[in-house]
Scaffold this active site. Structure first.
Site, mmCIF file in Angstrom:
data_model
loop_
_atom_site.group_PDB
_atom_site.id
_atom_site.type_symbol
_atom_site.label_atom_id
_atom_site.label_comp_id
_atom_site.label_asym_id
_atom_site.label_seq_id
_atom_site.Cartn_x
_atom_site.Cartn_y
_atom_site.Cartn_z
ATOM 1 N N ASN A 9 28.394 49.118 40.102
ATOM 2 C CA ASN A 9 29.086 48.614 39.113
ATOM 3 C C ASN A 9 28.349 49.076 37.844
ATOM 4 O O ASN A 9 27.141 49.000 37.446
ATOM 5 C CB ASN A 9 28.950 46.993 39.249
ATOM 6 C CG ASN A 9 29.767 46.386 38.369
ATOM 7 O OD1 ASN A 9 29.798 46.585 37.087
ATOM 8 N ND2 ASN A 9 30.559 45.322 38.844
ATOM 9 N N HIS A 12 27.562 47.378 32.898
ATOM 10 C CA HIS A 12 26.684 46.930 31.731
ATOM 11 C C HIS A 12 26.301 48.072 31.102
ATOM 12 O O HIS A 12 25.347 48.147 30.286
ATOM 13 C CB HIS A 12 25.437 45.957 32.378
ATOM 14 C CG HIS A 12 25.952 44.638 32.806
ATOM 15 N ND1 HIS A 12 26.494 43.892 31.918
ATOM 16 C CD2 HIS A 12 26.224 44.074 34.014
ATOM 17 C CE1 HIS A 12 27.130 42.847 32.703
ATOM 18 N NE2 HIS A 12 26.771 43.037 33.767
ATOM 19 N N HIS A 45 34.731 46.010 36.239
ATOM 20 C CA HIS A 45 35.512 44.767 35.909
ATOM 21 C C HIS A 45 36.009 44.945 34.602
ATOM 22 O O HIS A 45 35.450 44.721 33.646
ATOM 23 C CB HIS A 45 34.572 43.725 36.091
ATOM 24 C CG HIS A 45 35.068 42.042 35.870
ATOM 25 N ND1 HIS A 45 34.421 40.966 36.088
ATOM 26 C CD2 HIS A 45 36.408 41.745 35.519
ATOM 27 C CE1 HIS A 45 35.243 40.058 35.749
ATOM 28 N NE2 HIS A 45 36.428 40.493 35.742
ATOM 29 N N ARG A 47 37.863 42.737 32.075
ATOM 30 C CA ARG A 47 37.826 41.308 31.896
ATOM 31 C C ARG A 47 38.827 41.195 30.865
ATOM 32 O O ARG A 47 39.268 42.146 29.903
ATOM 33 C CB ARG A 47 36.538 40.785 31.051
ATOM 34 C CG ARG A 47 35.531 40.577 32.255
ATOM 35 C CD ARG A 47 34.164 40.084 31.544
ATOM 36 N NE ARG A 47 33.035 39.639 32.641
ATOM 37 C CZ ARG A 47 33.122 38.245 33.173
ATOM 38 N NH1 ARG A 47 34.014 37.455 33.044
ATOM 39 N NH2 ARG A 47 32.141 38.115 33.893
ATOM 40 N N ARG A 51 35.056 42.375 27.196
ATOM 41 C CA ARG A 51 33.654 42.329 26.625
ATOM 42 C C ARG A 51 32.793 43.583 26.962
ATOM 43 O O ARG A 51 31.579 43.925 26.203
ATOM 44 C CB ARG A 51 33.052 41.173 27.055
ATOM 45 C CG ARG A 51 32.502 41.046 28.438
ATOM 46 C CD ARG A 51 31.872 39.768 28.715
ATOM 47 N NE ARG A 51 32.733 38.731 28.816
ATOM 48 C CZ ARG A 51 32.312 37.467 29.266
ATOM 49 N NH1 ARG A 51 31.326 37.346 29.789
ATOM 50 N NH2 ARG A 51 33.098 36.436 29.184
ATOM 51 N N GLU A 72 37.546 45.314 39.518
ATOM 52 C CA GLU A 72 37.415 43.970 39.527
ATOM 53 C C GLU A 72 38.484 43.353 38.528
ATOM 54 O O GLU A 72 38.488 44.015 37.263
ATOM 55 C CB GLU A 72 35.912 43.575 39.328
ATOM 56 C CG GLU A 72 35.230 43.749 40.477
ATOM 57 C CD GLU A 72 33.606 43.203 40.278
ATOM 58 O OE1 GLU A 72 33.610 42.407 39.486
ATOM 59 O OE2 GLU A 72 32.964 43.133 41.353
ATOM 60 N N THR A 103 30.010 36.304 36.318
ATOM 61 C CA THR A 103 30.822 35.684 37.175
ATOM 62 C C THR A 103 30.200 34.599 37.942
ATOM 63 O O THR A 103 29.124 35.032 38.388
ATOM 64 C CB THR A 103 31.366 36.660 38.176
ATOM 65 O OG1 THR A 103 32.350 37.548 37.700
ATOM 66 C CG2 THR A 103 32.516 36.031 39.135
ATOM 67 N N GLU A 153 34.462 39.618 49.841
ATOM 68 C CA GLU A 153 33.112 40.123 49.257
ATOM 69 C C GLU A 153 32.475 38.638 49.073
ATOM 70 O O GLU A 153 32.972 37.804 48.075
ATOM 71 C CB GLU A 153 33.206 40.949 47.826
ATOM 72 C CG GLU A 153 31.967 41.179 47.419
ATOM 73 C CD GLU A 153 31.805 42.029 46.033
ATOM 74 O OE1 GLU A 153 30.827 42.270 45.402
ATOM 75 O OE2 GLU A 153 32.640 42.864 45.932
ATOM 76 N N HIS A 196 26.273 40.398 44.219
ATOM 77 C CA HIS A 196 25.985 39.363 43.099
ATOM 78 C C HIS A 196 24.606 39.007 42.956
ATOM 79 O O HIS A 196 24.096 38.428 44.069
ATOM 80 C CB HIS A 196 26.703 38.284 42.915
ATOM 81 C CG HIS A 196 26.711 37.844 41.611
ATOM 82 N ND1 HIS A 196 27.498 38.217 40.366
ATOM 83 C CD2 HIS A 196 25.786 36.692 40.820
ATOM 84 C CE1 HIS A 196 27.474 37.426 39.135
ATOM 85 N NE2 HIS A 196 26.514 36.617 39.500
#
Length: 253
Positions: A9, A12, A45, A47, A51, A72, A103, A153, A196
């Site tokens: 992922n 970030h 993801h 969003r 963000r 995502e 999340t 998942e 996660h």
């Protein structure tokens, strides 16, 4: 026992970029580095508040990487429209709150059945693989199967947090729930992913579950990349996953 896939992922990387603005560091470049280092796919993801990942990031990821893109998203009309335009390999439907840092748990697919059912149907009809990000409670898994999503998942955050905070009894209970959930999901025909909060140690542990075929990991890898570099972090994660898988193979031989 099949090879365990690793999805990286890159959210970030975009978080760091957006902290200052501009184009650096580029999540698409990070995705290419992770792929070259041995990951099997990229997760991002988009969003509702943008963000971290932005619309153009998703378009570029789809156009420029040569591995599957896992998109995502919240189950909203806006996101469905973007997905149908972008056409990623897969979509993972996740809960989303504008006030959360990350999340905070899985979808409640039992309570949200009426909202999720048409989204799952539309995306499947478009030829996009659909995953539901849920906790490992039996009722959630059974409803995921009833909704027709081919993949779940399992949210591993509660287990990872309990381990980190030394809550041994709670960690044991969470682990048992994950183990039993993976068995149940596989028994009803679902493909099982997990993610996660995973780090090298917890990824090695969960890799021993033969029902789990994919791990999706982001924050930890991007954090470790500060010290080791992203390519090395991905390689270390792949090695940890292989250790867990090999242990399971030996135990079942």
């Amino acid at each position: 026992m099949n090879r365990l896939r690793l999805g990286v992922n890159v959210d970030h990387v975009a978080t760091i970029r957006n902290a200052r603005g501009g184009r650096h560091p580029d999540p698409v470049r990070a995705a290419k580095v992770a792929i070259a280092a041995g990951c099997d796919g990229i997760t991002a993801h988009l969003r509702e508040d943008r963000r971290h990942i932005r619309d153009d990031d998703m378009a570029r990821l789809k156009a420029e990487i040569d591995k599957p893109l896992n998109f995502e998203m919240a189950a909203t009309e806006e996101m469905v429209a973007i997905v149908l335009k972008t056409r990623p390999h897969a979509v993972c439907l996740v809960p989303e709150k504008r006030t959360e840092r990350t999340t905070e748990g899985g979808l409640d697919v039992v309570r949200q059945r009426s909202q999720l059912a048409p989204v799952v149907h539309e995306l499947k009809h478009a030829g996009i693989k659909v995953s539901l990000f849920i906790g490992a409670a039996p009722a959630q898994i059974e409803m995921a199967a009833e909704l027709g999503a081919p993949v779940i998942e399992i949210h591993t955050g509660s287990w990872c947090d309990a381990l980190t905070e030394g809550r041994t009894k709670e960690a044991g209970a969470e682990w048992q729930l994950i183990r039993d959930g993976a068995l149940l999901a596989a028994s009803v025909g679902l493909e099982v992913h997990a993610g996660h909060g995973l780090d090298y140690a917890t990824a090695e542990t969960i890799a021993a579950l033969p029902q789990v075929v994919e791990l999706n990991i982001g924050h930890f890898l991007i954090g470790e990349a500060v010290f080791e570099g992203l390519a090395e972090s991905v390689k270390f994660m792949r090695a940890a996953m292989e250790r867990g898988r090999n242990k399971a193979r030996k135990e079942t031989a």
